[in-house]
Design a protein around this motif. Structure first.
Motif, PDB file in Angstrom:
ATOM      1  N   MET A   1       0.838  -1.177   0.000  1.00 39.69           N
ATOM      2  CA  MET A   1       0.000   0.000   0.000  1.00 39.69           C
ATOM      3  C   MET A   1       0.884   1.242   0.000  1.00 39.69           C
ATOM      4  N   THR A   2       0.576   2.168  -0.875  1.00 37.11           N
ATOM      5  CA  THR A   2       1.153   3.505  -0.794  1.00 37.11           C
ATOM      6  C   THR A   2      -0.003   4.466  -0.576  1.00 37.11           C
ATOM      7  N   LEU A   3       0.049   5.154   0.524  1.00 41.32           N
ATOM      8  CA  LEU A   3      -0.970   6.112   0.900  1.00 41.32           C
ATOM      9  C   LEU A   3      -0.570   7.480   0.355  1.00 41.32           C
ATOM     10  N   HIS A   4      -1.512   8.151  -0.271  1.00 42.68           N
ATOM     11  CA  HIS A   4      -1.239   9.497  -0.779  1.00 42.68           C
ATOM     12  C   HIS A   4      -1.848  10.512   0.167  1.00 42.68           C
ATOM     13  N   ILE A   5      -1.041  11.486   0.570  1.00 43.46           N
ATOM     14  CA  ILE A   5      -1.520  12.570   1.416  1.00 43.46           C
ATOM     15  C   ILE A   5      -1.417  13.855   0.610  1.00 43.46           C
ATOM     16  N   LEU A   6      -2.544  14.509   0.465  1.00 41.86           N
ATOM     17  CA  LEU A   6      -2.635  15.754  -0.288  1.00 41.86           C
ATOM     18  C   LEU A   6      -2.886  16.884   0.707  1.00 41.86           C
ATOM     19  N   ALA A   7      -1.896  17.754   0.854  1.00 42.65           N
ATOM     20  CA  ALA A   7      -1.987  18.861   1.810  1.00 42.65           C
ATOM     21  C   ALA A   7      -2.549  20.086   1.098  1.00 42.65           C
ATOM     22  N   ILE A   8      -3.693  20.551   1.579  1.00 42.74           N
ATOM     23  CA  ILE A   8      -4.393  21.675   0.953  1.00 42.74           C
ATOM     24  C   ILE A   8      -4.109  22.985   1.686  1.00 42.74           C
ATOM     25  N   GLY A   9      -3.737  22.903   2.935  1.00 42.26           N
ATOM     26  CA  GLY A   9      -3.546  24.101   3.748  1.00 42.26           C
ATOM     27  C   GLY A   9      -4.409  24.016   4.973  1.00 42.26           C
ATOM     28  N   GLY A  10      -4.888  25.141   5.436  1.00 43.45           N
ATOM     29  CA  GLY A  10      -5.713  25.166   6.630  1.00 43.45           C
ATOM     30  C   GLY A  10      -4.880  25.259   7.888  1.00 43.45           C
ATOM     31  N   THR A  11      -5.556  25.253   9.002  1.00 40.47           N
ATOM     32  CA  THR A  11      -4.911  25.456  10.291  1.00 40.47           C
ATOM     33  C   THR A  11      -3.819  24.438  10.569  1.00 40.47           C
ATOM     34  N   ILE A  12      -4.005  23.187  10.186  1.00 39.36           N
ATOM     35  CA  ILE A  12      -3.015  22.148  10.474  1.00 39.36           C
ATOM     36  C   ILE A  12      -1.620  22.545   9.990  1.00 39.36           C
ATOM     37  N   ASP A  13      -1.532  23.239   8.863  1.00 39.89           N
ATOM     38  CA  ASP A  13      -0.244  23.593   8.271  1.00 39.89           C
ATOM     39  C   ASP A  13       0.193  25.021   8.568  1.00 39.89           C
ATOM     40  N   LYS A  14      -0.524  25.714   9.430  1.00 40.55           N
ATOM     41  CA  LYS A  14      -0.140  27.099   9.722  1.00 40.55           C
ATOM     42  C   LYS A  14       1.093  27.145  10.616  1.00 40.55           C
ATOM     43  N   VAL A  15       1.945  28.127  10.328  1.00 42.81           N
ATOM     44  CA  VAL A  15       3.152  28.366  11.116  1.00 42.81           C
ATOM     45  C   VAL A  15       3.168  29.828  11.545  1.00 42.81           C
ATOM     46  N   TYR A  16       3.778  30.068  12.693  1.00 42.87           N
ATOM     47  CA  TYR A  16       3.899  31.422  13.203  1.00 42.87           C
ATOM     48  C   TYR A  16       4.840  32.177  12.293  1.00 42.87           C
ATOM     49  N   PHE A  17       4.412  33.316  11.786  1.00 41.82           N
ATOM     50  CA  PHE A  17       5.143  33.991  10.725  1.00 41.82           C
ATOM     51  C   PHE A  17       5.980  35.169  11.191  1.00 41.82           C
ATOM     52  N   ASP A  18       5.467  36.020  12.061  1.00 41.46           N
ATOM     53  CA  ASP A  18       6.227  37.215  12.428  1.00 41.46           C
ATOM     54  C   ASP A  18       5.772  37.787  13.763  1.00 41.46           C
ATOM     55  N   ALA A  19       6.374  38.899  14.138  1.00 41.17           N
ATOM     56  CA  ALA A  19       6.082  39.529  15.421  1.00 41.17           C
ATOM     57  C   ALA A  19       4.667  40.101  15.505  1.00 41.17           C
ATOM     58  N   LEU A  20       3.947  40.132  14.409  1.00 41.87           N
ATOM     59  CA  LEU A  20       2.581  40.645  14.399  1.00 41.87           C
ATOM     60  C   LEU A  20       1.555  39.557  14.690  1.00 41.87           C
ATOM     61  N   SER A  21       2.034  38.402  15.151  1.00 40.53           N
ATOM     62  CA  SER A  21       1.167  37.266  15.461  1.00 40.53           C
ATOM     63  C   SER A  21       0.408  36.779  14.240  1.00 40.53           C
ATOM     64  N   ASP A  22       1.061  36.811  13.118  1.00 41.72           N
ATOM     65  CA  ASP A  22       0.452  36.383  11.868  1.00 41.72           C
ATOM     66  C   ASP A  22       0.827  34.930  11.585  1.00 41.72           C
ATOM     67  N   TYR A  23      -0.142  34.141  11.156  1.00 37.76           N
ATOM     68  CA  TYR A  23       0.118  32.762  10.758  1.00 37.76           C
ATOM     69  C   TYR A  23      -0.025  32.651   9.249  1.00 37.76           C
ATOM     70  N   LYS A  24       0.851  31.882   8.638  1.00 35.63           N
ATOM     71  CA  LYS A  24       0.805  31.603   7.207  1.00 35.63           C
ATOM     72  C   LYS A  24       0.810  30.092   7.023  1.00 35.63           C
ATOM     73  N   ILE A  25       0.394  29.637   5.852  1.00 39.38           N
ATOM     74  CA  ILE A  25       0.447  28.214   5.541  1.00 39.38           C
ATOM     75  C   ILE A  25       1.897  27.840   5.280  1.00 39.38           C
ATOM     76  N   GLY A  26       2.380  26.837   5.993  1.00 35.46           N
ATOM     77  CA  GLY A  26       3.749  26.370   5.845  1.00 35.46           C
ATOM     78  C   GLY A  26       3.787  25.044   5.108  1.00 35.46           C
TER      79      GLY A  26
END
Length: 160
Positions: A1-26
């Protein structure tokens, strides 16, 4: 079995971006989670769209359908933002011959209090055990995409 994972974004992939408390998709959190827990199956992870689900369009959802249909894997997990994952699940019902599980997280995977690892684990088990179709895995449950909604006040998914 090879499982395919397709990452679309959303909160799960958010990373802390800068001093303004901004999150971006990582980068896809699923890849790091699966490596860390040393899973014993073959998988591949690809990133597509990288948006908060509230910003997704019909065109984005068609792109997801095309990506799932064109990939040879019969078992697919889609990491997705929680606000519109049910909408994407409805569109994915047109795909046949595959078991598709959509999952996400209420907190970014990088946060200590995240549910990402748990939800991904449930999704991995579900995609291997369920028949063809489209499902949603959140809060320790497997849902029929036609019979689930997000309860924002309780921060969980529930049966309709």
């Amino acid at each position: 079995m090879t499982l395919h994972i397709l990452a679309i974004g959303g909160t799960i992939d958010k990373v802390y971006f800068d001093a303004l408390s901004d999150y971006k998709i990582g980068p896809p959190a699923a890849a790091e989670i699966l490596q860390r827990v040393k899973v014993n199956f073959d998988y591949d992870v690809s990133q597509l769209i990288s948006k908060d689900s509230l910003e997704m369009t019909d065109s984005d959802r068609e792109e997801i359908v095309n990506a799932v249909q064109s990939h040879p894997a019969n078992q697919v997990i889609i990491t997705h933002g929680t606000d519109t994952m049910v909408d994407t699940g409805q569109v994915l019902k047109q795909v046949s011959g595959k078991t598709i599980v959509i999952m996400g997280a209420m907190q970014p995977a990088i946060m200590k209090s995240t549910d990402a690892d748990f939800n991904l684990g449930v999704a991995v088990a579900a995609v291997q055990a369920l028949p063809e179709g489209v499902y949603l895995c959140m809060n320790g449950r497997i849902y029929n995409v036609d019979k689930v909604s997000k309860n924002r006040a309780q921060a969980q998914f529930q049966d309709l």
